[in-house]
Design a protein around this motif. Structure first.
Motif, PDB file in Angstrom:
ATOM      1  N   TYR A  53      -7.014  56.024 -20.887  1.00  0.00           N
ATOM      2  CA  TYR A  53      -6.603  54.911 -21.739  1.00  0.00           C
ATOM      3  C   TYR A  53      -5.083  54.822 -21.811  1.00  0.00           C
ATOM      4  N   VAL A  54      -4.453  55.952 -22.068  1.00  0.00           N
ATOM      5  CA  VAL A  54      -2.995  55.986 -22.202  1.00  0.00           C
ATOM      6  C   VAL A  54      -2.319  55.485 -20.937  1.00  0.00           C
ATOM      7  N   THR A  55      -2.767  55.981 -19.793  1.00  0.00           N
ATOM      8  CA  THR A  55      -2.125  55.594 -18.546  1.00  0.00           C
ATOM      9  C   THR A  55      -2.355  54.114 -18.249  1.00  0.00           C
ATOM     10  N   THR A  56      -3.549  53.614 -18.566  1.00  0.00           N
ATOM     11  CA  THR A  56      -3.833  52.202 -18.356  1.00  0.00           C
ATOM     12  C   THR A  56      -2.999  51.330 -19.286  1.00  0.00           C
ATOM     13  N   ALA A  57      -2.893  51.715 -20.561  1.00  0.00           N
ATOM     14  CA  ALA A  57      -2.083  50.944 -21.514  1.00  0.00           C
ATOM     15  C   ALA A  57      -0.613  50.944 -21.107  1.00  0.00           C
ATOM     16  N   ALA A  58      -0.121  52.103 -20.678  1.00  0.00           N
ATOM     17  CA  ALA A  58       1.281  52.198 -20.261  1.00  0.00           C
ATOM     18  C   ALA A  58       1.535  51.351 -19.016  1.00  0.00           C
ATOM     19  N   TYR A  59       0.599  51.403 -18.068  1.00  0.00           N
ATOM     20  CA  TYR A  59       0.747  50.598 -16.855  1.00  0.00           C
ATOM     21  C   TYR A  59       0.668  49.110 -17.187  1.00  0.00           C
ATOM     22  N   PHE A  60      -0.291  48.711 -18.042  1.00  0.00           N
ATOM     23  CA  PHE A  60      -0.428  47.299 -18.384  1.00  0.00           C
ATOM     24  C   PHE A  60       0.850  46.789 -19.042  1.00  0.00           C
ATOM     25  N   ALA A  61       1.500  47.605 -19.850  1.00  0.00           N
ATOM     26  CA  ALA A  61       2.763  47.198 -20.468  1.00  0.00           C
ATOM     27  C   ALA A  61       3.803  46.864 -19.400  1.00  0.00           C
ATOM     28  N   GLU A  69       5.524  43.015 -18.186  1.00  0.00           N
ATOM     29  CA  GLU A  69       6.969  42.828 -18.057  1.00  0.00           C
ATOM     30  C   GLU A  69       7.400  42.645 -16.611  1.00  0.00           C
ATOM     31  N   GLY A  70       6.412  42.341 -15.731  1.00  0.00           N
ATOM     32  CA  GLY A  70       6.774  41.934 -14.383  1.00  0.00           C
ATOM     33  C   GLY A  70       6.476  42.883 -13.250  1.00  0.00           C
ATOM     34  N   ALA A  71       5.943  44.075 -13.539  1.00  0.00           N
ATOM     35  CA  ALA A  71       5.632  45.019 -12.468  1.00  0.00           C
ATOM     36  C   ALA A  71       4.469  44.496 -11.626  1.00  0.00           C
ATOM     37  N   PRO A  72       4.415  44.866 -10.337  1.00  0.00           N
ATOM     38  CA  PRO A  72       3.316  44.395  -9.487  1.00  0.00           C
ATOM     39  C   PRO A  72       2.027  45.164  -9.741  1.00  0.00           C
ATOM     40  N   VAL A  73       0.944  44.666  -9.170  1.00  0.00           N
ATOM     41  CA  VAL A  73      -0.325  45.393  -9.202  1.00  0.00           C
ATOM     42  C   VAL A  73      -0.127  46.725  -8.483  1.00  0.00           C
ATOM     43  N   PHE A  74      -0.629  47.822  -9.074  1.00  0.00           N
ATOM     44  CA  PHE A  74      -0.409  49.130  -8.465  1.00  0.00           C
ATOM     45  C   PHE A  74      -1.151  49.248  -7.135  1.00  0.00           C
TER      46      PHE A  74
END
Length: 389
Positions: A306-314, A318-323
């Motif tokens: 959950y934490v890693t998904t929430a951090a990535y979604f943030a 803010e403009g980061a690409p799909v991992f």
């Protein structure tokens, strides 16, 4: 009249000396013990009795507490389940609608808007799904249950204080099964300590006011240690020659050292900060550098996925690409994961509860056993590791 009679019966059943109410046992006796203990927490006996008068044990809360199977999903699957284009679009629309509020949060608390938008999305789908569990029933039920009473007992007394101040109705206030309230799902203690009147109406209304909820969430993250102006998670590319045993939250290096080892940012540049290299699904899957702010997420939720998904979604908001999902080796099914945790325990590792969830303790134990067995120590459990043990 019925409320007054029940209140009197609770007080009559309470011991003369206020002692910490033990978990388990008869639920009515537990409520009496909680009522007797309340004055030592700054809540009057009358308030406690009225607060508890209609409380009942909620079996659906206990069922929900024990059925968190979603956290058994691997990161790639979990993140794809939670992150939709609709959530991204609505997140960016909310960022525009509440731009002034997010700007104030960034100035006052140093929390970037993507971080709060991600929590807002995951916790309640931007306020649309806040939960219909009776909050007081949930908190008292979980305080009575012996699984995690130390977490929930203080929340019961905090809820009493909210009731005393007119900010919680034991009969009508609803929220999540674990007692969280409002758009970003805050527990009563957090509301008391970090509630902010963001819209200036003189009340902290986390269920109905997005400015109140967002400002309160920002203040809470600051109180948990969020560092202003710093990143939290950054996707990276990694070389095949990396020492995999150095990955995971147990190891921190300056980002410059990771760069010297061949780790490179997928976009932008590294921050001049210590960081851990995370491989949520091993060396063949996605890779991220986790900066100090990432660890604050665990004060909000303790699930690694959950934490890693929430951090990535943030970062996405803010403009980061799909991992880059890569091609990770197949993971373990639920029964296999539990068998692995049992084998890790037999080897002397602390994996916490044998629950089939690949949490931080299990990942660390996996990495240690992979290194001992001469396997790539990337923390991702496979059938090969299970068979080797």
């Amino acid at each position: 009249m019925r409320t007054a009679l029940l209140a009197a019966s609770l007080l009559a059943a309470a011991p003369l000396q206020a002692q910490e109410a033990p978990c388990g046992g008869d639920f009515t006796a537990f409520k009496a013990a909680i009522a007797a203990e309340a004055p030592s927490h700054g809540v009057s006996a009358d308030t406690a009795s009225r607060f508890l008068s209609g409380v009942r044990q909620d079996q659906s809360v206990l069922k929900a507490d024990r059925a968190q199977g979603v956290f058994q999903m691997p990161f790639v699957d979990f993140s794809r389940r939670l992150i939709s284009q609709s959530r991204i679009d609505r997140g960016r629309a909310n960022a525009r609608e509440y731009d002034a509020i997010f700007t104030e949060i960034e100035q006052r608390y140093g929390v970037s808007r993507g971080v709060l938008l991600a929590f807002w999305a995951f916790e309640t789908d931007y306020g649309a799904v806040q939960g219909d569990f009776n909050t007081v029933n949930a908190l008292v039920t979980l305080a009575h249950d012996c699984r995690r009473p130390g977490l929930f007992r203080p929340q019961v007394f905090a809820a009493m204080k909210l009731y005393e101040s007119g900010d919680l109705d034991p009969a009508r206030t609803t929220g999540a099964w674990a007692g969280e309230i409002g758009m970003v799902q805050m527990l009563p203690e957090d509301i008391i300590e970090n509630g902010v009147d963001g819209d200036g109406d003189g009340h902290v209304s986390l269920k109905t006011s997005a400015p109140d909820a967002l400002m309160s969430g920002g203040k809470m993250l600051q109180s948990l240690g969020w560092r202003a102006g710093e990143p939290w998670l950054q996707e990276v590319t990694i070389p095949d020659t990396l020492d995999w045993s150095q990955t995971g939250l147990e190891t921190e290096k300056p980002a410059s050292e990771w760069a010297a080892l061949g780790v490179q940012p997928r976009e932008g540049s590294f921050a001049d900060l210590p960081a851990s290299l995370l491989l949520p699904q091993g060396r063949k899957g996605p890779a991220f550098l986790a900066y100090p702010n990432y660890r604050v997420y665990f004060e909000w939720n303790q699930s690694f996925v959950y934490v890693t998904t929430a951090a990535y979604f943030a970062t996405r908001l803010e403009g980061a690409p799909v991992f880059n999902a890569g091609a990770p080796d197949p993971g373990l099914a639920d029964g296999q994961m539990k068998a692995l945790q049992q084998k890790l325990q037999a080897q002397g590792h602390d994996v916490g509860e044998v629950d089939g969830i690949l949490g931080a303790k299990t990942r660390a134990a996996v990495r240690a056993e992979q290194a001992r067995l001469g396997l790539p120590a990337d923390g991702w459990p496979t059938a090969e590791l299970l068979n080797s043990l």
